[in-house]
Design a protein around this motif. Structure first.
Motif, PDB file in Angstrom:
ATOM      1  N   LEU A  17      21.787  -8.652  -9.225  1.00 20.52           N
ATOM      2  CA  LEU A  17      20.372  -8.601  -9.614  1.00 20.52           C
ATOM      3  C   LEU A  17      19.529  -9.146  -8.476  1.00 20.52           C
ATOM      4  N   ARG A  18      18.525  -8.371  -8.052  1.00 20.33           N
ATOM      5  CA  ARG A  18      17.795  -8.706  -6.835  1.00 20.33           C
ATOM      6  C   ARG A  18      16.292  -8.589  -7.035  1.00 20.33           C
ATOM      7  N   VAL A  19      15.565  -9.240  -6.149  1.00 15.98           N
ATOM      8  CA  VAL A  19      14.140  -9.004  -5.946  1.00 15.98           C
ATOM      9  C   VAL A  19      14.065  -8.153  -4.682  1.00 15.98           C
ATOM     10  N   THR A  20      13.335  -7.029  -4.736  1.00  9.96           N
ATOM     11  CA  THR A  20      13.250  -6.129  -3.590  1.00  9.96           C
ATOM     12  C   THR A  20      11.805  -5.954  -3.161  1.00  9.96           C
ATOM     13  N   LEU A  21      11.553  -6.197  -1.878  1.00  6.74           N
ATOM     14  CA  LEU A  21      10.236  -6.043  -1.267  1.00  6.74           C
ATOM     15  C   LEU A  21      10.243  -4.825  -0.363  1.00  6.74           C
ATOM     16  N   PHE A  22       9.247  -3.956  -0.534  1.00  8.11           N
ATOM     17  CA  PHE A  22       9.049  -2.794   0.325  1.00  8.11           C
ATOM     18  C   PHE A  22       7.846  -3.077   1.213  1.00  8.11           C
ATOM     19  N   VAL A  23       8.087  -3.347   2.481  1.00  6.18           N
ATOM     20  CA  VAL A  23       7.009  -3.647   3.418  1.00  6.18           C
ATOM     21  C   VAL A  23       6.343  -2.352   3.883  1.00  6.18           C
ATOM     22  N   SER A  24       5.135  -2.470   4.382  1.00  5.72           N
ATOM     23  CA  SER A  24       4.413  -1.328   4.951  1.00  5.72           C
ATOM     24  C   SER A  24       4.634  -1.296   6.455  1.00  5.72           C
ATOM     25  N   ARG A  36       7.546   7.688   2.081  1.00 10.68           N
ATOM     26  CA  ARG A  36       6.462   8.019   3.027  1.00 10.68           C
ATOM     27  C   ARG A  36       5.237   7.142   2.827  1.00 10.68           C
ATOM     28  N   SER A  37       5.016   6.680   1.608  1.00  8.59           N
ATOM     29  CA  SER A  37       3.844   5.843   1.331  1.00  8.59           C
ATOM     30  C   SER A  37       3.895   4.524   2.099  1.00  8.59           C
ATOM     31  N   THR A  38       5.038   4.184   2.655  1.00 10.99           N
ATOM     32  CA  THR A  38       5.181   2.915   3.376  1.00 10.99           C
ATOM     33  C   THR A  38       5.026   3.067   4.892  1.00 10.99           C
ATOM     34  N   TRP A  39       4.821   4.260   5.388  1.00 10.64           N
ATOM     35  CA  TRP A  39       4.787   4.468   6.832  1.00 10.64           C
ATOM     36  C   TRP A  39       3.605   3.786   7.514  1.00 10.64           C
ATOM     37  N   ASN A  40       2.436   3.869   6.931  1.00 16.63           N
ATOM     38  CA  ASN A  40       1.236   3.297   7.539  1.00 16.63           C
ATOM     39  C   ASN A  40       1.265   1.782   7.349  1.00 16.63           C
ATOM     40  N   ARG A  41       1.284   1.030   8.434  1.00 16.58           N
ATOM     41  CA  ARG A  41       1.392  -0.427   8.320  1.00 16.58           C
ATOM     42  C   ARG A  41       0.148  -1.072   7.707  1.00 16.58           C
ATOM     43  N   LEU A  42      -0.943  -0.325   7.630  1.00 15.81           N
ATOM     44  CA  LEU A  42      -2.174  -0.856   7.035  1.00 15.81           C
ATOM     45  C   LEU A  42      -2.302  -0.497   5.554  1.00 15.81           C
ATOM     46  N   SER A  43      -1.368   0.296   5.038  1.00 12.75           N
ATOM     47  CA  SER A  43      -1.441   0.664   3.622  1.00 12.75           C
ATOM     48  C   SER A  43      -0.888  -0.472   2.763  1.00 12.75           C
ATOM     49  N   GLY A  44      -1.107  -0.365   1.485  1.00 13.55           N
ATOM     50  CA  GLY A  44      -0.605  -1.383   0.575  1.00 13.55           C
ATOM     51  C   GLY A  44      -1.532  -2.581   0.492  1.00 13.55           C
ATOM     52  N   GLY A  64      19.923 -12.334  -5.115  1.00  6.95           N
ATOM     53  CA  GLY A  64      19.447 -12.288  -3.751  1.00  6.95           C
ATOM     54  C   GLY A  64      18.147 -11.522  -3.594  1.00  6.95           C
ATOM     55  N   LEU A  65      17.761 -11.382  -2.328  1.00 10.08           N
ATOM     56  CA  LEU A  65      16.525 -10.727  -1.913  1.00 10.08           C
ATOM     57  C   LEU A  65      16.881  -9.511  -1.076  1.00 10.08           C
ATOM     58  N   SER A  66      16.221  -8.388  -1.331  1.00 12.94           N
ATOM     59  CA  SER A  66      16.402  -7.175  -0.539  1.00 12.94           C
ATOM     60  C   SER A  66      15.081  -6.809   0.129  1.00 12.94           C
ATOM     61  N   LEU A  67      15.159  -6.414   1.389  1.00 13.63           N
ATOM     62  CA  LEU A  67      13.978  -6.067   2.175  1.00 13.63           C
ATOM     63  C   LEU A  67      14.118  -4.640   2.679  1.00 13.63           C
ATOM     64  N   SER A  68      13.130  -3.808   2.318  1.00 14.73           N
ATOM     65  CA  SER A  68      13.151  -2.410   2.683  1.00 14.73           C
ATOM     66  C   SER A  68      11.746  -2.002   3.081  1.00 14.73           C
ATOM     67  N   GLY A  69      11.468  -0.744   3.053  1.00 10.72           N
ATOM     68  CA  GLY A  69      10.128  -0.344   3.455  1.00 10.72           C
ATOM     69  C   GLY A  69       9.939   1.141   3.393  1.00 10.72           C
ATOM     70  N   GLY A  70       9.125   1.482   4.348  1.00 11.90           N
ATOM     71  CA  GLY A  70       8.764   0.957   5.653  1.00 11.90           C
ATOM     72  C   GLY A  70       9.999   0.434   6.369  1.00 11.90           C
TER      73      GLY A  70
END
Length: 154
Positions: A17-24, A36-44, A64-70
């Motif tokens: 069981l995780r917390v997942t962050l999708f960065v821009s 694709r919604s994560t491609w622009n670093r200024l979005s979100g 744990g923590l999962s980091l994705s994106g972007g």
């Protein structure tokens, strides 16, 4: 850094069981990418101290923590991602961090922030290389257990 979204209860992006962050922010622009919604670093939305603390608090009852994106390893994201990873490991030394990046491990292995990452899934998404491997979008992507490699090197 901005972020697109986060999941407070995720069983898909890593073990347990995780917390997942999708960065821009992603310059790889892989054809067929489902984020694709994560491609622009200024979005979100801005990744504020309050958001960071909320995510860390949510991890208390998770594996744990999962980091994705972007892409968490895009240069504009590295400082905030490093800070998040460092704080996570200080608070939860026995929990793990999983990270997805379009970079190859060999291109980013010198980054200090990877010292806090336990599992790295590397490589661009290639839509013409489907896979049935868990946690990967295409067959070229590798799952690298950095924590195991660090222990072997000690």
């Amino acid at each position: 850094m901005n972020y697109d979204r986060y999941y407070s209860q995720d069983v898909v992006n890593g073990e347990g069981l995780r917390v997942t962050l999708f960065v821009s922010g992603c310059a790889h622009a892989c054809p067929g990418c489902y984020n694709r919604s994560t491609w622009n670093r200024l979005s979100g939305q801005p990744f504020t101290d309050e958001v960071r603390e909320r995510l860390l608090d949510l991890c208390a009852d998770h594996d744990g923590l999962s980091l994705s994106g972007g892409d968490p390893l895009m240069p504009a994201n590295r400082e905030a991602v490093a800070d998040l990873c460092r704080r996570f490991k200080q608070r939860y030394p026995d929990k793990d961090i999983w990270m997805w990046t379009g970079y190859l491990y060999e291109e980013v292995c010198q980054l200090e922030l990877l010292r806090d990452v336990d599992v790295l899934i590397d490589g661009r998404y290639l839509q013409d290389q489907p896979t049935s491997k868990p946690w990967r979008g295409s067959d070229n992507q590798r799952l690298i257990r950095l924590a195991v490699a660090r222990k072997a090197a000690d």
